[in-house]
Design an enzyme around this catalytic site. Structure first.
Site, mmCIF file in Angstrom:
data_model
loop_
_atom_site.group_PDB
_atom_site.id
_atom_site.type_symbol
_atom_site.label_atom_id
_atom_site.label_comp_id
_atom_site.label_asym_id
_atom_site.label_seq_id
_atom_site.Cartn_x
_atom_site.Cartn_y
_atom_site.Cartn_z
ATOM 1 N N ALA A 145 0.834 -1.192 0.000
ATOM 2 C CA ALA A 145 0.000 0.000 0.000
ATOM 3 C C ALA A 145 0.874 1.249 0.000
ATOM 4 O O ALA A 145 2.058 1.205 0.344
ATOM 5 C CB ALA A 145 -0.911 -0.008 1.227
ATOM 6 N N GLY A 166 0.133 -5.519 0.624
ATOM 7 C CA GLY A 166 -0.973 -5.595 -0.323
ATOM 8 C C GLY A 166 -0.597 -6.253 -1.627
ATOM 9 O O GLY A 166 -1.445 -6.840 -2.310
ATOM 10 N N GLU A 184 -0.985 -9.850 -0.904
ATOM 11 C CA GLU A 184 -2.418 -10.121 -0.722
ATOM 12 C C GLU A 184 -3.128 -10.210 -2.075
ATOM 13 O O GLU A 184 -4.033 -11.034 -2.251
ATOM 14 C CB GLU A 184 -3.039 -9.045 0.169
ATOM 15 C CG GLU A 184 -2.601 -9.197 1.628
ATOM 16 C CD GLU A 184 -3.099 -8.091 2.530
ATOM 17 O OE1 GLU A 184 -3.867 -8.361 3.457
ATOM 18 O OE2 GLU A 184 -2.724 -6.921 2.293
ATOM 19 N N GLU A 243 3.223 -5.822 7.570
ATOM 20 C CA GLU A 243 2.383 -4.807 8.217
ATOM 21 C C GLU A 243 2.644 -4.643 9.708
ATOM 22 O O GLU A 243 2.548 -3.534 10.250
ATOM 23 C CB GLU A 243 0.901 -5.132 7.989
ATOM 24 C CG GLU A 243 0.400 -4.884 6.577
ATOM 25 C CD GLU A 243 0.644 -6.052 5.629
ATOM 26 O OE1 GLU A 243 0.153 -5.999 4.494
ATOM 27 O OE2 GLU A 243 1.334 -7.017 6.027
#
Length: 716
Positions: free
Chosen positions: A69, A117, A120, A140
């Site tokens: 992100a 992300g 993910e 994270e």
């Protein structure tokens, strides 16, 4: 072209296969910023509406896949409150669900970093083929957060609870082979074979040779653990993770709890649990501080890279003057990272010690399987130990690391300047002595600056590059470039006694001296500050620094800033110095250093320390923890504010990162200035006023008072 955006595009290849490509224009890497998330939504819509679509290949147009992100977008979200952060997750979580639910198979080619992300996204695909140069992970928790786009849901269902707990709680990157072994990726190939391999797997899915539907069902169904297995996996892990993370880092435990709570749920319900967990950790000060720290780290890296670009010459060959532990550490780090270095000393014993230090550090890596003996040999070959200045004319950079005595340093600097070329940069690894003063002994002061390493060199990331009054931009640029080449975090500061880190560290020690004088038990002060987040308390830290070194630096600080750093009483540190208790280096300081039954060093507090300091301290009394923290931290904070206001350091971010990387300031607090912002500048000034009777180190600066009145922060 089915869809074309600034970051995402979709085009048809052949035989019904579409390529979904990430290539964020104007950036060196792909990341999930808001614009990319919006474009991915449109791209998926375009795929859903494409007739005769048979499969999707996901690729990257960059040298990496997706690094995660856009962390910079989190800061304004935190200001709006945790619910805003939760809502921010929603759109991309839905994107990945839609990708996972497409009516055709999706295979991703992971060509480089796929982190956060980025991984993910890959987990939402049906099959993952990675280059052997790729790295994947969910980092994270290092930001005080947890995965928010399905990482806690899909990873345990694909790779098992144990792998998911380890990967998510640690936040570590994983090599492609480790990911294959864990079941996170399905194949690893050479970079040049990646695209063809991914297309081959996709074609097998289309042809029915690979059952991608069952893979989807596995990810969308509850975790395949019965009640007892689930309890064993998660309960034991929670205790271990909590112990490893500590009380100031809640995110790893929250991640494990989310995985446990959602183990018996389907995908959509499990994703809701993850969202609630994300919102919970996003509201913590730790998350705000660690995200801020991440952004500050990017800033100092950008600044260092900017200086490096200004360097007109690469440091191809370096030298260090003075071997021993520090010189050996500098030589080791330079050689390890590929820059050959001469290590000069006036005595063979010094050279032997320096080479022994480098050999010891390399041998540890060989013993741990991180390096081959052949590699160790090649690194040692880059260190040329010498007793003379022969061939110094070919050296691009000299780091002086002799004894911390201005007369000795000036003599050595003047000596070496005669042996090097007029273009050679010379730097002093002094911890406190003015660079401008040292430069008085030199013919070319424009080629001279400070390059302050922290001990132990191999472990401490920070290097202060100090600009004297006559230091040129060329000297700074080349020195920063050399620090970068050594794998260090370089921060450029202006000259003053103690520069930045030591200038603010010794007021912290002054706070400790005052507490001890007034009857505080040094062990209890250590425990309070360690609980607050420091890796070691002030008495232990002084032992590690070296009482003799600290005493010398304290005198330098007192001469430089007599109004607030001189003292009118004998301190506990003075007593240690007078009794030649120098700390770890000779086995006795505030603590006595012994070895345990396994031969490992340990510190022990003994009565003789209390007997020695008894004449200079008041009767022992209990201090409230908040008072200990205030009396320790205010002097450091006000002095750092003065450094910023005087232009010694360029920004709050650089100041905060210098203390985190240089002396281990608690990362979860984000730095001194973030700590002040977290309480409010007005509250900090009020705290200063409460203790201003203790002296000028406890007085807030005029600028801080103005900030408090205007409601301003250090980080806007």
């Amino acid at each position: 072209m089915i869809f074309k955006g600034n970051a995402v595009s979709v085009q048809m290849l052949e035989a019904g296969i579409a390529e979904l490509n990430f290539d964020l224009q104007g950036e060196s890497v792909n990341k999930f910023d808001s614009a990319t998330v919006n474009e991915l939504e449109q791209a998926i819509t375009a795929l859903e509406n494409t007739a005769d679509l048979k499969g999707v290949l996901a690729t990257s147009g960059k040298g990496v896949f997706i690094v995660g992100a856009d962390i910079s977008e989190f800061v304004p979200l935190f200001e709006q409150g945790p619910e805003a952060a939760g809502e921010h997750l929603g759109k991309n979580a839905e994107n990945l669900n839609r990708l996972e639910d497409l009516g055709v198979p999706v295979v991703v080619a992971i060509n480089g970093f796929a982190l956060g992300g980025g991984l993910e996204f890959c987990l939402a695909c049906d099959f993952r083929i990675a280059s052997n140069a790729a790295k994947v992970g969910l980092p994270e928790t290092k930001l005080g957060l947890i995965p928010g786009w399905g990482g806690t849901v899909r990873l345990p269902r694909l790779a098992g609870a144990d792998v998911a707990i380890e990967w998510i709680a640690s936040g570590k990157d994983q090599k492609a082979e480790a990911a294959l072994k864990a079941g996170v990726v399905d194949g690893v190939v050479a970079p040049e074979a990646l695209r063809d391999a991914a297309l081959n797997v996709l074609q097998q899915c289309i042809d029915g040779k690979l059952d991608y539907q069952s893979r989807r069902e596995q990810k969308k169904a509850p975790l395949k653990l019965n009640g007892i297995e689930s309890m064993m996996a998660f309960e034991t892990s929670k205790a271990f993770v909590a112990g490893q993370a500590g009380p100031n880092y809640p995110a790893p435990v929250v991640a494990v709890k989310c995985m446990q709570k959602s183990a018996g749920l389907g995908r959509d319900e499990a994703l809701q649990v993850e969202k609630e967990g994300f919102v919970k950790v996003a509201s913590t000060e730790a998350a705000k501080s660690l995200v801020g720290l991440f952004l500050s780290d990017q800033l100092i890296a950008k600044n260092a890279k900017s200086w490096e670009k200004k360097a007109d010459k690469k440091i191809g060959h370096a030298a260090v003057l003075g071997a021993g532990i520090m010189g050996g550490g500098i030589a080791y780090q330079s050689a390890l990272k590929g820059t050959p270095i001469k290590m000069k000393d006036i005595a063979q014993a010094g050279l032997d010690l320096g080479l022994s230090e480098a050999n010891k550090l390399l041998s540890k890596q060989v013993a741990r399987g991180r390096m081959t003996p052949e590699k160790m040999g090649s690194i040692l070959a880059k260190i040329d130990a010498t007793l003379s200045y022969d061939s110094f004319g070919d050296v691009d950079m000299v780091v002086e690391a002799v004894v911390e005595n201005p007369k000795v340093k000036q003599a050595v600097l003047a000596d070496v300047e005669k042996t090097v070329s007029e273009d050679t940069i010379i730097a002093s690894n002094t911890s406190t002595i003015s660079i401008t003063h040292l430069a008085e002994a030199m013919q070319r002061p424009e080629n001279f600056c400070g390059m302050h390493f922290f001990n132990p060199v191999h472990a401490m990331p920070l290097v202060e590059v100090i600009r004297g009054e006559k230091t040129s931009d060329t000297a700074v640029a080349r020195t920063v470039a050399y620090a970068n080449a050594m794998g260090k975090k370089a921060i450029v500061v202006n000259d003053c006694p103690g520069f930045l880190v030591n200038r603010v560290l010794f007021p912290y020690f002054a706070g400790f001296a005052g507490l001890s004088r007034d009857g505080a038990d040094f062990q209890k002060v250590d425990k309070v500050m360690e609980k607050w987040g420091w890796p070691m308390g002030p008495a232990y830290l002084m032992d590690v620094v070296g009482i003799d070194t600290g005493s010398h630096a304290e005198h330098v600080m007192a001469e430089g800033f007599p109004d607030r750093m001189s003292k009118d009483y004998k301190t506990v540190v003075d007593v240690m110095f007078e009794n030649e208790r120098y700390g770890q280096k000779n086995g006795k300081g505030f603590y006595t250093y012994e070895t345990d039954k396994r031969g490992k060093p340990k510190k022990v507090a003994k009565q003789d320390t209390y007997d020695l300091i008894a004449p200079v301290v008041a009767e022992t009394k209990e201090f409230d923890q908040e008072e200990v923290i205030a009396r320790m931290m205010i002097p450091m904070a006000t002095e750092l504010a003065r450094c910023l206001e005087e232009g010694i350091v360029g920004s709050p971010a650089e100041a905060d990162m210098a203390l985190i990387y240089g002396v281990g300031f608690p990362p979860f607090r984000g730095g001194i200035f973030r700590w002040i912002d977290s309480m409010g500048v007005e509250a900090f000034v009020a705290m200063c006023d409460k203790y201003k009777h203790l002296g000028k180190l406890y007085e807030a600066t005029d600028a801080q008072r103005e900030m408090a009145a205007a409601g301003k922060k250090y980080y806007a």
